[in-house]
Design a protein around this motif. Structure first.
Motif, short mmCIF file in Angstrom:
data_model
loop_
_atom_site.label_atom_id
_atom_site.label_comp_id
_atom_site.label_asym_id
_atom_site.label_seq_id
_atom_site.Cartn_x
_atom_site.Cartn_y
_atom_site.Cartn_z
N GLU A 351 0.84 -1.20 0.00
CA GLU A 351 0.00 0.00 0.00
C GLU A 351 0.88 1.26 0.00
N PRO A 352 0.68 2.17 -0.95
CA PRO A 352 1.39 3.46 -0.84
C PRO A 352 1.01 4.13 0.48
N ASP A 353 1.99 4.56 1.25
CA ASP A 353 1.76 5.20 2.54
C ASP A 353 1.62 6.71 2.29
N LEU A 354 0.36 7.16 2.19
CA LEU A 354 0.12 8.53 1.72
C LEU A 354 0.70 9.58 2.66
N GLU A 355 0.72 9.26 3.93
CA GLU A 355 1.30 10.22 4.89
C GLU A 355 2.80 10.37 4.65
N ALA A 356 3.47 9.22 4.50
CA ALA A 356 4.91 9.27 4.24
C ALA A 356 5.18 9.92 2.88
N ILE A 357 4.33 9.62 1.91
CA ILE A 357 4.51 10.21 0.59
C ILE A 357 4.41 11.73 0.68
N ASP A 358 3.40 12.22 1.41
CA ASP A 358 3.25 13.67 1.58
C ASP A 358 4.48 14.29 2.22
N GLN A 359 5.00 13.56 3.18
CA GLN A 359 6.16 14.08 3.92
C GLN A 359 7.37 14.30 3.00
N PHE A 360 7.51 13.47 1.96
CA PHE A 360 8.68 13.58 1.08
C PHE A 360 8.35 14.28 -0.25
N THR A 361 7.12 14.83 -0.36
CA THR A 361 6.72 15.47 -1.61
C THR A 361 7.20 16.92 -1.65
N VAL A 362 7.84 17.27 -2.77
CA VAL A 362 8.34 18.63 -2.95
C VAL A 362 7.35 19.44 -3.78
N GLU A 363 6.67 18.78 -4.70
CA GLU A 363 5.74 19.48 -5.59
C GLU A 363 4.74 18.47 -6.14
N THR A 364 3.49 18.89 -6.29
CA THR A 364 2.45 18.00 -6.83
C THR A 364 1.84 18.62 -8.07
N MET A 365 1.63 17.79 -9.09
CA MET A 365 1.03 18.29 -10.34
C MET A 365 -0.14 17.39 -10.74
N HIS A 366 -1.21 17.98 -11.25
CA HIS A 366 -2.39 17.22 -11.65
C HIS A 366 -2.65 17.36 -13.15
N PHE A 367 -3.06 16.25 -13.76
CA PHE A 367 -3.39 16.24 -15.19
C PHE A 367 -4.70 15.49 -15.36
N LYS A 368 -5.56 16.00 -16.25
CA LYS A 368 -6.86 15.35 -16.47
C LYS A 368 -7.11 15.13 -17.95
N ALA A 369 -7.84 14.05 -18.26
CA ALA A 369 -8.28 13.84 -19.63
C ALA A 369 -9.28 14.93 -19.97
N GLU A 370 -9.28 15.40 -21.22
CA GLU A 370 -10.21 16.48 -21.60
C GLU A 370 -11.63 15.99 -21.66
#
Ligand SMILES: O=C(O)CCC(=O)c1ccccc1C(=O)O
Ligand SMILES: [Mg+2]
Length: 370
Positions: A351-370
């Protein structure tokens, strides 16, 4: 399945200890994580194994970001994809940039497996329930400390010891390690630090009964390696020189390599990894899974790939604790007695550990299908 949304994160983690190769030292690990979501809300995760700097290959975190954002995601977002094998075909107009391609492809494989209630290993056709692992140890000029490091990992159970070498840190180092550990399967990785002028020196390594020598010559070479192999008893294993099934076929036909290190990112994904695996199996070439100091996400993909039958040599897929104080998956990858038990959860199975992931995230980018 239709990929509706993608989240990309720039990550920064810090290795427990610096890791030194013939081309440089790693301490911080900057990389990209990619999460893909389909029209039903399933998600899959992929990791870019490109490093911060173009030392190992020409790809970097930033070139991967550019390729993914500007060229690769537009080719998959909103498209109907029946099977992850199709992703490579969607990318076929884009040359190279294999680590960037693999980041997306890996996430789609995980997503596909989850959507179909399969482990990633099952989706790939892998059967091994436990995989055998070795460990890769960086250059340490303090010989006594290196011997103790190796001893510690042997005691932890790792099945094979790989040591990095470079000019000036090679024959005597291997001699000393062999003297201390006469029976342990051992190998050396030069990361392209030598040329054919070093043949006499490289021949001295034959004395130490190494399982193989990895990538002694140039990172783009398969000709000189064939010349070298004719003069060496120790099998050559190619790493940097192999980017595809075609590269594999040519290197095997030339006699440049007797063993292949498969790195999913370097060859552009799991589909190409599987093709290389199958070709090598047909031709009697053993393979093993290389490592790129991955976080748990990339590591989980490596574990799944290694369940295929021709992964007969221990890989560099060491446990999470070899690299990180805290990994970003739950549970972490654990090595017991030199084996990883392949997880049974769907997809990558950790399972991706979202809390740990947040802790090491420097920047987040979102992309969506049109
Ligand atoms: O433990 C790992 O992930 C493998 C470490 C390793 O050997 C390596 C690490 C960074 C870059 C290249 C290599 C390599 O296999 O050549
Ligand atoms: Mg290598």
């Amino acid at each position: 399945m239709i990929i509706k949304e993608v989240t990309m994160r720039k990550m920064k983690m810090s290795l427990k200890d610096p890791f030194t190769t013939s081309f440089g030292t790693f301490q911080d690990k900057d990389f990209l994580l990619l999460e893909a979501k389909d029209e039903l809300g399933n998600t899959g995760w992929g990791e870019s194994v490109a490093f911060h700097s173009p030392w190992y290959s020409e790809e970097t975190l930033e070139t991967n970001l550019h390729m993914i954002k500007d060229f690769l995601l537009p080719l998959v977002l909103g498209k109907e994809i029946g099977h992850p094998d199709e992703v490579n075909e969607l990318f076929s107009a884009i040359r190279r940039n294999n680590m960037a391609k693999s980041t997306i492809e890996g996430a789609i494989w995980d997503l596909y497996a989850k959507r179909n209630k399969l482990t990633l290993a099952e989706a790939l056709g892998g059967k091994q329930e436990k995989i055998e692992v070795g460990i890769s140890i960086g250059i340490d000029e303090d010989m006594d400390r290196l011997v103790e490091t190796v001893r510690g990992f042997i005691e932890e159970g790792y099945k094979r010891i790989k040591v990095k070498i470079k000019p000036g840190f090679d024959v005597e180092v291997m001699r000393e390690l062999r003297r201390n550990f006469p029976d342990v399967p051992m190998m050396a990785d030069a990361n392209s630090a030598y040329t054919l002028e070093d043949v006499d020196l490289l021949k001295q390594l034959d004395e130490f009964n190494l399982t193989m020598i990895e990538q002694p010559l140039a990172s783009d070479d398969i000709i000189d390696h064939a010349t070298l192999q004719k003069q060496l008893e120790t099998p050559i294993c190619l790493d940097e020189s192999i980017h595809s099934l075609e590269d594999t076929r040519k290197a095997v036909e030339l006699g440049s390599t007797k063993i292949i290190n498969i790195k999913i990112g370097r060859v552009g994904g799991l589909t190409e990894s599987k093709k290389i695996h199958d070709y090598c199996m047909e031709h009697g070439i053993p393979v093993w899974c290389g490592g790129m100091l991955e976080s748990g996400i990339g590591r989980a993909h490596n574990v799944a790939l290694t369940t295929l039958p021709n992964f007969i040599l221990p890989g560099d897929t060491a446990g999470s604790s070899r690299y990180w104080e805290q990994d970003i998956i739950s549970p972490e990858v654990i090595v017991e007695d030199g084996y990883i038990t392949v997880p049974t959860g769907y997809g990558i199975g950790y399972e991706p550990d979202l809390e740990a992931i947040d802790q090491f995230t420097v920047e987040t980018m979102h992309f969506k299908a049109e």
